[in-house]
Motif scaffolding. Structure first.
Motif, mmCIF file in Angstrom:
data_model
loop_
_atom_site.group_PDB
_atom_site.id
_atom_site.type_symbol
_atom_site.label_atom_id
_atom_site.label_comp_id
_atom_site.label_asym_id
_atom_site.label_seq_id
_atom_site.Cartn_x
_atom_site.Cartn_y
_atom_site.Cartn_z
ATOM 1 N N VAL A 79 0.831 -1.206 0.000
ATOM 2 C CA VAL A 79 0.000 0.000 0.000
ATOM 3 C C VAL A 79 0.869 1.261 0.000
ATOM 4 N N ASN A 80 0.214 2.335 -0.426
ATOM 5 C CA ASN A 80 0.861 3.646 -0.465
ATOM 6 C C ASN A 80 1.115 4.152 0.953
ATOM 7 N N ARG A 81 2.176 4.961 1.110
ATOM 8 C CA ARG A 81 2.325 5.685 2.374
ATOM 9 C C ARG A 81 1.946 7.138 2.123
ATOM 10 N N SER A 82 1.231 7.711 3.055
ATOM 11 C CA SER A 82 0.877 9.125 2.896
ATOM 12 C C SER A 82 2.166 9.951 2.970
ATOM 13 N N ASN A 83 2.142 11.132 2.361
ATOM 14 C CA ASN A 83 3.357 11.953 2.234
ATOM 15 C C ASN A 83 4.126 12.114 3.535
ATOM 16 N N ILE A 95 6.425 2.890 0.291
ATOM 17 C CA ILE A 95 5.316 1.938 0.439
ATOM 18 C C ILE A 95 5.446 1.208 1.772
ATOM 19 N N GLU A 96 4.426 0.425 2.082
ATOM 20 C CA GLU A 96 4.544 -0.522 3.188
ATOM 21 C C GLU A 96 3.662 -1.711 2.864
ATOM 22 N N VAL A 97 3.855 -2.783 3.596
ATOM 23 C CA VAL A 97 3.095 -3.994 3.307
ATOM 24 C C VAL A 97 2.116 -4.244 4.453
#
Length: 593
Positions: A79-83, A95-97
């Motif tokens: 998934v995306n990481r917020s800024n 990113i992170e899982v």
RNA sequence: GGGGGUGUAGCUCAGUUGGUUAGAGCGAUCGCCUGUCACGCGAUAGGUCGAGGGUUCGAGUCCCUUCACUCCCGCCA
């Protein structure tokens, strides 16, 4: 590569993988537990990926309790990481899982030393748990660097037309050189193999066998006491040998190889692309050592002659000079305003090194000497010192007086010490040089016996029928070293391939023909059946990597080193063996503790 | 073989002129905490102060011996 353990490694996932289902495996590097939300940094050889799980997931409680350094497999979604939560420190930081499920692949007990930490640890514990130590970032990277350097060198050597051969590990003990490691022979009771100190004789035999250019990343074994830059037991050399070559040909090959290697693996500048050549005698005079650190601008000068002048009244030195001592000095530029403590500290340090101290004075305006021994020098004598050393007004002069060997040692140490105190050494450069023209023989100061000063197989310089064997100490050899930043990196020579000449040289060192035939039968015999002129060199791999990794200790670039007492604390070597083993080897132990 | 340095909790270290029950951070265990990335907060456990001997009313601290690790000298053609 995709299998049941992973679809990607821990340094692979990027923004373009967002939305993908992935499997990762690795070690739990770090956990950050927020109670209802848990971050896990999963680490493998390649990098780190942040994985995340929250209380909604039924696995949460179990994962929350798992020890650091446990090996797990994670199934999840990228998934995306917020800024504001992007981590720029790691490649996968955008990113992170999100963990869906996980499986423990390898449990971990409480750690004897933390893996995730920049702290330094005692070597004893590092060596005992080397497999944990090697997971840590810095040393893990050093070992990878070592692999890359070796592979780069091998590649270069292949391109240059060198052939890689293996030579025996069980060979015979040689009378010269370091202490051998011995291995008892079961089939030949009472006899021993020796592990090779270097494949010296074998590589010459390879040349006699007509292979022209040989190299090997060769293990070498010497049973000598350890130093920071010297492992006890074993080390590796890039061993190479070439036929039909002169010294210059070896220099060309090795210089290019080292320049390429150092440019490939380090951002530090090379002070010289063309290595300067310093004769052994010049090195011993100007640097007091045959492994000079050329980053250090200080030069040693001989000013013995000053002390036979009548207008010099430094009676202690004058007396010593009369009885055969010599005086050498180090000039430091523009140090007239240094505090008294600077000078006294160096004098005190010299006394700690076992010298009688370092005298010093500073040259003032009007040509007078200031400092404890300054008053002993007349204006004219100071002028002469300035002429001999290049010293100028405002400079200081440190002097020592002693017999040659002792003097070389203390001035060499003082040169390093003073440069350090004055911060004269640029740590961001590599300063290579060749040390050439080693003397073939030297006189043992204690016994007055003539001995080989380096390698007995080296070729003496000059036309063979014109060599004056009456003055053996004047004979120079085609023998050369490479030195970088004060560390001896390589030693090599053009070899003596003429049996008659070899007998002659050995006889000067007190070895009869019979002894030479016995001790070096393989070599001498081979050289009498059509040997090509040949020569070579052997750069030390461990030291090269040590310089490239910017480490001061060779164990930092060695995967499984032994400690200073030559023990492997992880494998418990050396160890006792049982009676049966000893009996088979025909060995009985004198006493057992 | 010789000289220097170090040795206190699992790890890294502090511990004053000798003075009550030897401390901290990390780690471990337990609890709280949904955006950390050296997460935060609270609690608990954990020590033959390398070992042995001595001085002292009293030793982590002073003395002696010894062991381990490390750096250097010797040694490393």
């Amino acid at each position: 590569m995709t299998n049941k353990y992973r679809t990607h490694n821990c340094n692979e996932l990027r923004k373009e993988h967002i939305g993908n289902d992935v499997i990762l495996s690795g070690w739990i590097n770090k956990k950050r537990d927020h109670g209802n939300l848990l971050f896990i940094d999963l680490r493998d050889n390649y990098g780190v990926t942040q994985c995340i799980i929250d209380k909604e997931n039924s696995n949460f409680g179990e994962l929350e309790k798992i020890q650091l350094e446990t090996v797990i497999r994670v199934d999840g979604k990228v998934v995306n990481r917020s800024n504001e939560t992007i981590n720029k420190e790691i490649k996968t930081g955008e990113i992170e899982v999100v963990i869906k499920k996980f499986k423990v692949l390898g449990t971990c007990k409480e750690l004897p030393l933390p893996v995730f930490s920049d702290q330094e640890y005692a070597e004893e514990i590092r060596l005992k748990y080397r497999f944990l130590d090697l997971r840590r970032k810095k040393i893990h990277e050093n070992i990878i660097l070592r692999s890359k350097v070796i592979s780069f060198i091998r590649n270069q050597m292949n391109k240059l037309g060198f052939l890689e051969f293996q030579t025996p590990i069980l060979t015979s003990s040689s009378p010269e050189g370091a202490r051998d490691f011995l291995v008892p022979s079961r089939l030949n009771p009472g006899k021993f193999y020796a592990l090779p100190q270097a494949p010296q004789q074998f590589k010459q035999l390879i040349m006699v066998s007509g292979f022209d250019k040989y190299f090997q990343i060769a293990p070498c074994f010497r049973d000598e006491d350890a130093r920071a830059d010297r492992s006890p037991g074993e080390f590796y050399q890039l061993d190479l040998e070439m036929s039909f070559v002169e010294q210059e040909d070896i220099f060309n090959v090795v210089e290019k190889l080292l320049v390429n290697t150092f440019k490939e693996f380090s951002n530090k500048k090379l002070l010289f692309n063309k290595f300067p050549r310093i004769t052994y005698n010049e090195a011993m005079l100007k640097y007091g050592s045959d492994k000079p650190d050329l980053r250090n601008p200080l030069i040693i000068n001989d000013i013995t002659e000053i002390f036979s002048r009548d207008d010099v009244t430094f009676e202690i030195f004058k007396k010593l000079v009369k009885s055969g001592s010599i005086v050498r000095c180090i000039v430091t530029k523009n140090t007239k305003d240094k505090p008294r403590s600077f000078f006294d500290n160096i004098d005190k340090w010299a006394k700690e090194q076992g010298a009688s101290g370092l005298a010093y004075f500073t040259i003032e305006k009007e040509l007078s000497g200031k400092g404890p021994v300054g008053k002993f020098f007349s204006k004219e004598s100071l002028k002469e010192i300035m002429r001999l050393t290049g010293a100028e007004v405002g400079d200081s002069i440190f002097l020592a007086c002693s017999k040659k060997k002792e003097l070389e040692k203390i001035t060499s140490l003082a040169r390093d010490k003073i440069a350090q105190d004055l911060d004269l050494i640029d740590n961001e450069i590599f300063a290579f040089c060749w040390v050439v023209d080693y003397p073939m023989f030297e006189k043992d100061e204690m016994t007055n016996k003539i001995e080989f000063s380096h390698n007995p197989f080296s070729m003496p310089q000059g036309e063979i029928n014109k060599i004056n064997f009456e003055k053996p100490l004047d004979i120079l050899a085609y023998q050369y070293d490479i030195v970088c930043n004060g560390i001896e990196l390589s030693s090599g020579a053009i070899r003596n391939h003429i049996p008659e000449l070899m007998y002659k040289l050995f006889s000067i060192a007190g070895y009869s023909k019979e002894i030479v035939d016995k001790k070096f039968s393989g070599m001498i015999n081979a050289l009498s059946y059509g040997a090509p002129p040949h020569g070579g060199i052997a750069p030390g791999i461990d030291r090269i990597v040590m310089l490239l990794a910017n480490e001061k200790n060779i164990r930092e670039v060695t995967m499984f080193p032994m400690n200073q007492n030559a023990q492997d604390l992880m494998m418990n070597a050396p160890s006792d063996v049982n009676e049966k083993q000893l009996k088979e080897l025909n060995i009985s132990l004198k006493s057992k503790k």
